[in-house]
Design a protein around this motif. Structure first.
Motif, PDB file in Angstrom:
ATOM      1  N   ASP A   1       0.880  -1.169   0.000  1.00  0.00           N
ATOM      2  CA  ASP A   1       0.000   0.000   0.000  1.00  0.00           C
ATOM      3  C   ASP A   1       0.918   1.219   0.000  1.00  0.00           C
ATOM      4  O   ASP A   1       1.622   1.476   0.979  1.00  0.00           O
ATOM      5  N   MET A   2       0.926   1.939  -1.100  1.00  0.00           N
ATOM      6  CA  MET A   2       1.843   3.061  -1.270  1.00  0.00           C
ATOM      7  C   MET A   2       1.489   4.238  -0.359  1.00  0.00           C
ATOM      8  O   MET A   2       2.276   5.153  -0.195  1.00  0.00           O
ATOM      9  N   ARG A   3       0.299   4.203   0.235  1.00  0.00           N
ATOM     10  CA  ARG A   3      -0.133   5.281   1.126  1.00  0.00           C
ATOM     11  C   ARG A   3       0.307   5.041   2.557  1.00  0.00           C
ATOM     12  O   ARG A   3       0.242   5.941   3.386  1.00  0.00           O
ATOM     13  N   SER A   4       0.734   3.817   2.852  1.00  0.00           N
ATOM     14  CA  SER A   4       1.049   3.440   4.228  1.00  0.00           C
ATOM     15  C   SER A   4       2.310   4.128   4.738  1.00  0.00           C
ATOM     16  O   SER A   4       3.169   4.546   3.968  1.00  0.00           O
TER      17      SER A   4
ATOM     18  N   THR B   1       5.698   2.833   3.473  1.00  0.00           N
ATOM     19  CA  THR B   1       6.201   3.375   2.203  1.00  0.00           C
ATOM     20  C   THR B   1       6.501   4.861   2.331  1.00  0.00           C
ATOM     21  O   THR B   1       7.553   5.325   1.895  1.00  0.00           O
ATOM     22  N   GLN B   2       5.607   5.608   2.931  1.00  0.00           N
ATOM     23  CA  GLN B   2       5.771   7.058   3.026  1.00  0.00           C
ATOM     24  C   GLN B   2       6.984   7.459   3.866  1.00  0.00           C
ATOM     25  O   GLN B   2       7.532   8.535   3.684  1.00  0.00           O
ATOM     26  N   ASN B   3       7.426   6.580   4.760  1.00  0.00           N
ATOM     27  CA  ASN B   3       8.593   6.880   5.592  1.00  0.00           C
ATOM     28  C   ASN B   3       9.922   6.602   4.888  1.00  0.00           C
ATOM     29  O   ASN B   3      10.978   6.926   5.418  1.00  0.00           O
TER      30      ASN B   3
ATOM     31  N   PRO C   1      -1.482   9.745  -0.194  1.00  0.00           N
ATOM     32  CA  PRO C   1      -2.366   9.784   0.986  1.00  0.00           C
ATOM     33  C   PRO C   1      -3.414  10.897   0.918  1.00  0.00           C
ATOM     34  O   PRO C   1      -4.418  10.850   1.633  1.00  0.00           O
ATOM     35  N   ASN C   2      -3.189  11.892   0.057  1.00  0.00           N
ATOM     36  CA  ASN C   2      -4.125  13.013  -0.077  1.00  0.00           C
ATOM     37  C   ASN C   2      -4.858  13.011  -1.412  1.00  0.00           C
ATOM     38  O   ASN C   2      -5.433  14.033  -1.802  1.00  0.00           O
TER      39      ASN C   2
END
Length: 173
Positions: free
Chosen positions: A107-110, A113-115, A155-156
């Motif tokens: 999940d690229m929004r998680s 990944t985001q970190n 995420p947005n």
């Protein structure tokens, strides 16, 4: 009186072989279906190998492109056309084929990944991931950096943007 020498290296090797044999037996009994979720050990090992495989110079790279609306939109278009087939338009990995891959697309929004740093994401896009369905990019460095900007935006993602992406997805015909 003679004392027996202990062989800690030998005992360590024997213990590792026993653990590997037990894990191998478990894997064979469980099967090798692509529908299965990777085990916790596989996930930890995969993350460790990914982290090990990314050179520190690449890890520390900063995105040279500003997060402008135009750059993010270019990344959106590229993602919809090339990446969404596995990762889904919203980055969830819940596309038509994503859940049937092994390992599953993240999940690229998680936060996981985001970190990642911009450099880690860029390196993964540019070089792909061995033993997975993630190919190396054959696009320009600028396109890949725009994808990094778009991944940061996921995420947005708005419903309107996701709807726009549906029109940009490759035809299923």
């Amino acid at each position: 009186m003679t004392t027996k020498k202990q062989h800690p290296v030998l005992w360590t090797v024997i213990l590792v072989l026993i653990v590997l044999a037990a894990y191998g037996h478990f894997m064979i009994r469980r099967g090798f279906s692509a529908k299965a979720e990777p085990s916790g050990a596989e996930k930890v090992l995969a993350r460790a190998m990914r982290n090990f495989a990314i050179p520190s110079a690449a890890r520390n790279e900063k995105n040279p492109l500003p997060p402008s609306a135009e750059n993010i939109h270019d990344g959106l278009e590229h993602f919809a056309d090339h990446c969404a087939i596995c990762h889904a338009n919203n980055g969830s990995g819940q596309s038509d084929i994503g859940p049937n891959l092994y390992p599953k697309p993240p999940d690229m929004r998680s936060a996981e990944t985001q970190n990642l740093t911009d450099g880690e994401i860029y390196y993964t896009i540019a070089n792909g991931v061995r033993l997975s369905a993630m190919p190396a990019s054959d696009h320009t460095a600028e396109d890949n950096w725009k994808l990094v900007l778009f991944l940061r935006h996921l995420p947005n993602l708005t419903p309107a943007e996701e709807k726009e992406m549906e029109k940009l997805n490759p035809s299923k015909d």
